[in-house]
Write a protein that holds these residues in place. Sequence first.
Motif, mmCIF file in Angstrom:
data_model
loop_
_atom_site.group_PDB
_atom_site.id
_atom_site.type_symbol
_atom_site.label_atom_id
_atom_site.label_comp_id
_atom_site.label_asym_id
_atom_site.label_seq_id
_atom_site.Cartn_x
_atom_site.Cartn_y
_atom_site.Cartn_z
ATOM 1 N N ASP A 291 -7.472 -0.400 -6.457
ATOM 2 C CA ASP A 291 -6.881 -0.027 -7.733
ATOM 3 C C ASP A 291 -5.402 0.238 -7.478
ATOM 4 O O ASP A 291 -5.040 1.193 -6.785
ATOM 5 N N ALA A 292 -4.530 -0.602 -8.002
ATOM 6 C CA ALA A 292 -3.089 -0.477 -7.746
ATOM 7 C C ALA A 292 -2.548 0.881 -8.205
ATOM 8 O O ALA A 292 -1.594 1.396 -7.622
ATOM 9 N N ALA A 293 -3.170 1.489 -9.189
ATOM 10 C CA ALA A 293 -2.733 2.809 -9.661
ATOM 11 C C ALA A 293 -3.044 3.903 -8.652
ATOM 12 O O ALA A 293 -2.528 5.008 -8.764
ATOM 13 N N SER A 294 -3.878 3.603 -7.652
ATOM 14 C CA SER A 294 -4.234 4.612 -6.653
ATOM 15 C C SER A 294 -3.217 4.695 -5.516
ATOM 16 O O SER A 294 -3.350 5.540 -4.631
ATOM 17 N N LEU A 295 -2.183 3.847 -5.530
ATOM 18 C CA LEU A 295 -1.175 3.877 -4.479
ATOM 19 C C LEU A 295 -0.499 5.240 -4.452
ATOM 20 O O LEU A 295 -0.180 5.815 -5.487
ATOM 21 N N HIS A 296 -0.290 5.743 -3.227
ATOM 22 C CA HIS A 296 0.209 7.108 -3.083
ATOM 23 C C HIS A 296 1.153 7.201 -1.889
ATOM 24 O O HIS A 296 0.773 6.861 -0.769
ATOM 25 N N THR A 297 2.385 7.654 -2.136
ATOM 26 C CA THR A 297 3.364 7.850 -1.064
ATOM 27 C C THR A 297 3.598 9.320 -0.762
ATOM 28 O O THR A 297 4.231 9.650 0.225
ATOM 29 N N GLY A 298 3.117 10.203 -1.650
ATOM 30 C CA GLY A 298 3.347 11.624 -1.478
ATOM 31 C C GLY A 298 4.533 12.150 -2.274
ATOM 32 O O GLY A 298 4.797 13.337 -2.286
ATOM 33 N N ALA B 172 7.069 -2.048 -13.513
ATOM 34 C CA ALA B 172 7.314 -3.492 -13.426
ATOM 35 C C ALA B 172 8.349 -3.848 -12.367
ATOM 36 O O ALA B 172 8.397 -4.994 -11.906
ATOM 37 N N ASP B 173 9.161 -2.877 -11.915
ATOM 38 C CA ASP B 173 10.126 -3.147 -10.840
ATOM 39 C C ASP B 173 9.429 -3.507 -9.529
ATOM 40 O O ASP B 173 9.981 -4.236 -8.709
ATOM 41 N N PHE B 174 8.213 -2.975 -9.338
ATOM 42 C CA PHE B 174 7.504 -3.196 -8.077
ATOM 43 C C PHE B 174 6.108 -3.766 -8.321
ATOM 44 O O PHE B 174 5.967 -4.956 -8.530
ATOM 45 N N PHE B 175 5.071 -2.927 -8.301
ATOM 46 C CA PHE B 175 3.697 -3.428 -8.360
ATOM 47 C C PHE B 175 3.233 -3.811 -9.750
ATOM 48 O O PHE B 175 2.241 -4.509 -9.889
ATOM 49 N N ASP B 176 3.904 -3.384 -10.785
ATOM 50 C CA ASP B 176 3.567 -3.728 -12.172
ATOM 51 C C ASP B 176 2.073 -3.529 -12.434
ATOM 52 O O ASP B 176 1.341 -4.445 -12.787
ATOM 53 N N VAL B 177 1.643 -2.283 -12.246
ATOM 54 C CA VAL B 177 0.237 -1.922 -12.343
ATOM 55 C C VAL B 177 -0.358 -2.259 -13.711
ATOM 56 O O VAL B 177 -1.525 -2.626 -13.811
ATOM 57 N N ALA B 178 0.436 -2.169 -14.773
ATOM 58 C CA ALA B 178 -0.078 -2.482 -16.116
ATOM 59 C C ALA B 178 -0.508 -3.942 -16.221
ATOM 60 O O ALA B 178 -1.503 -4.260 -16.866
ATOM 61 N N THR B 179 0.224 -4.851 -15.567
ATOM 62 C CA THR B 179 -0.099 -6.282 -15.613
ATOM 63 C C THR B 179 -1.047 -6.697 -14.494
ATOM 64 O O THR B 179 -1.904 -7.553 -14.687
ATOM 65 N N TYR B 180 -0.894 -6.084 -13.312
ATOM 66 C CA TYR B 180 -1.685 -6.436 -12.126
ATOM 67 C C TYR B 180 -2.383 -5.191 -11.589
ATOM 68 O O TYR B 180 -1.960 -4.608 -10.598
ATOM 69 N N PRO B 181 -3.468 -4.759 -12.248
ATOM 70 C CA PRO B 181 -4.104 -3.487 -11.881
ATOM 71 C C PRO B 181 -4.885 -3.516 -10.559
ATOM 72 O O PRO B 181 -5.181 -2.466 -10.001
ATOM 73 N N ILE B 182 -5.182 -4.699 -10.056
ATOM 74 C CA ILE B 182 -6.001 -4.811 -8.849
ATOM 75 C C ILE B 182 -5.253 -5.579 -7.757
ATOM 76 O O ILE B 182 -4.682 -6.642 -8.005
#
Length: 130
Positions: free
Chosen positions: A4-11, A22-32
């Motif tokens: 789940d791209a929304a689960s990415l965590h850097t702290g 949308a600047d990077f992983f664009d979770v809304a368009t590419y959720p997985i």
Amino acid sequence: VEIDAASLHTGIKPRDEHLKSADFFDVATYPIITFNSTRVEPVGLDHAWVHGDLNLRGVTRPVRLDVRWAGPAHLEDQGKIYTSYGFQAKTQIDRQNFGLDYNIEMEHGGLGLSRQVYLTLNAEVDLIEE
């Protein structure tokens, strides 16, 4: 593997929010984010290289994961036996190969973000015996 791209965590919450935009992983368009292994190359008793295809932002590229295994750990709870296996996988990618082109120009020249990104995945698999 599906992540789940929304689960990415850097702290760091503001950085996490920017990375999901949308600047990077664009979770809304590419959720997985997906990884499909193509072969496993044993390197040691608790170490393997897992080759496969990483799909990020709709772009698929081959990568090699450096995987370390920790386990098994055995637990018993209410008559059930649990066996847990922990894994950590690491790899390095060129983010621009996946369409992650965002960058910042520095005040005195140069760019603020490296093309190289280090990815770490921590996972645990639990088996239950009844």
